[in-house]
Design a protein around this motif. Sequence first.
Motif, PDB file in Angstrom:
ATOM      1  N   THR A  63       0.938  -2.403   5.648  1.00  0.00           N
ATOM      2  CA  THR A  63       0.236  -2.086   4.415  1.00  0.00           C
ATOM      3  C   THR A  63      -0.797  -1.019   4.774  1.00  0.00           C
ATOM      4  O   THR A  63      -1.034  -0.745   5.951  1.00  0.00           O
ATOM      5  CB  THR A  63      -0.480  -3.325   3.829  1.00  0.00           C
ATOM      6  OG1 THR A  63      -1.414  -3.821   4.788  1.00  0.00           O
ATOM      7  CG2 THR A  63       0.518  -4.416   3.455  1.00  0.00           C
ATOM      8  N   GLU A 110      -6.389  -2.480  -0.473  1.00  0.00           N
ATOM      9  CA  GLU A 110      -5.179  -2.561   0.340  1.00  0.00           C
ATOM     10  C   GLU A 110      -3.966  -2.385  -0.567  1.00  0.00           C
ATOM     11  O   GLU A 110      -3.895  -2.985  -1.643  1.00  0.00           O
ATOM     12  CB  GLU A 110      -5.108  -3.906   1.064  1.00  0.00           C
ATOM     13  CG  GLU A 110      -4.011  -3.954   2.101  1.00  0.00           C
ATOM     14  CD  GLU A 110      -4.117  -5.166   3.002  1.00  0.00           C
ATOM     15  OE1 GLU A 110      -3.106  -5.523   3.602  1.00  0.00           O
ATOM     16  OE2 GLU A 110      -5.210  -5.745   3.103  1.00  0.00           O
ATOM     17  N   GLN A 131       0.398  -2.091  -0.873  1.00  0.00           N
ATOM     18  CA  GLN A 131       1.717  -2.300  -0.294  1.00  0.00           C
ATOM     19  C   GLN A 131       2.406  -0.942  -0.178  1.00  0.00           C
ATOM     20  O   GLN A 131       2.203  -0.065  -1.011  1.00  0.00           O
ATOM     21  CB  GLN A 131       2.551  -3.226  -1.189  1.00  0.00           C
ATOM     22  CG  GLN A 131       1.958  -4.603  -1.364  1.00  0.00           C
ATOM     23  CD  GLN A 131       1.890  -5.365  -0.056  1.00  0.00           C
ATOM     24  OE1 GLN A 131       2.805  -5.339   0.751  1.00  0.00           O
ATOM     25  NE2 GLN A 131       0.782  -6.057   0.155  1.00  0.00           N
ATOM     26  N   GLU A 141       8.104  -2.735   0.593  1.00  0.00           N
ATOM     27  CA  GLU A 141       8.243  -3.627  -0.555  1.00  0.00           C
ATOM     28  C   GLU A 141       9.700  -3.742  -1.004  1.00  0.00           C
ATOM     29  O   GLU A 141      10.110  -4.765  -1.529  1.00  0.00           O
ATOM     30  CB  GLU A 141       7.406  -3.124  -1.732  1.00  0.00           C
ATOM     31  CG  GLU A 141       6.061  -3.761  -1.823  1.00  0.00           C
ATOM     32  CD  GLU A 141       5.389  -3.446  -3.142  1.00  0.00           C
ATOM     33  OE1 GLU A 141       4.758  -4.362  -3.681  1.00  0.00           O
ATOM     34  OE2 GLU A 141       5.492  -2.308  -3.630  1.00  0.00           O
ATOM     35  N   ALA A 199       2.896   3.850   6.509  1.00  0.00           N
ATOM     36  CA  ALA A 199       1.710   3.404   5.781  1.00  0.00           C
ATOM     37  C   ALA A 199       0.720   4.544   5.563  1.00  0.00           C
ATOM     38  O   ALA A 199       0.209   4.719   4.454  1.00  0.00           O
ATOM     39  CB  ALA A 199       1.037   2.259   6.536  1.00  0.00           C
TER      40      ALA A 199
END
Length: 91
Positions: free
Chosen positions: A38, A53, A55, A60, A75
């Motif tokens: 994440t 934060e 996803q 996902e 990320a």
Amino acid sequence: MIQNNCVYKGYRLTAKVLRGTAQEVMAANASSPIFTATVQVVAANSIQDPGHEYQVPFFEQGSVVFSPREAVQAAVSHGQSIVDGLMGVQG
């Protein structure tokens, strides 16, 4: 050592890498560890604010990577897209 954070356009992006469980490794038919991540986005000059934060869509959707470096890259890349969206940058 993998750097899991960077400053991008005044925002600090921090990747939180997660190692897959044994069940997830078996479900992915992997013979090695799998990783997801994440991203946390916070103003670089903010000391007290924990930020938000997010996803990573790639993860996902059920995708995984086989190294922490790839998880961090995915990320941070998503974090850069979020910052660009906050700033109204068309990409």
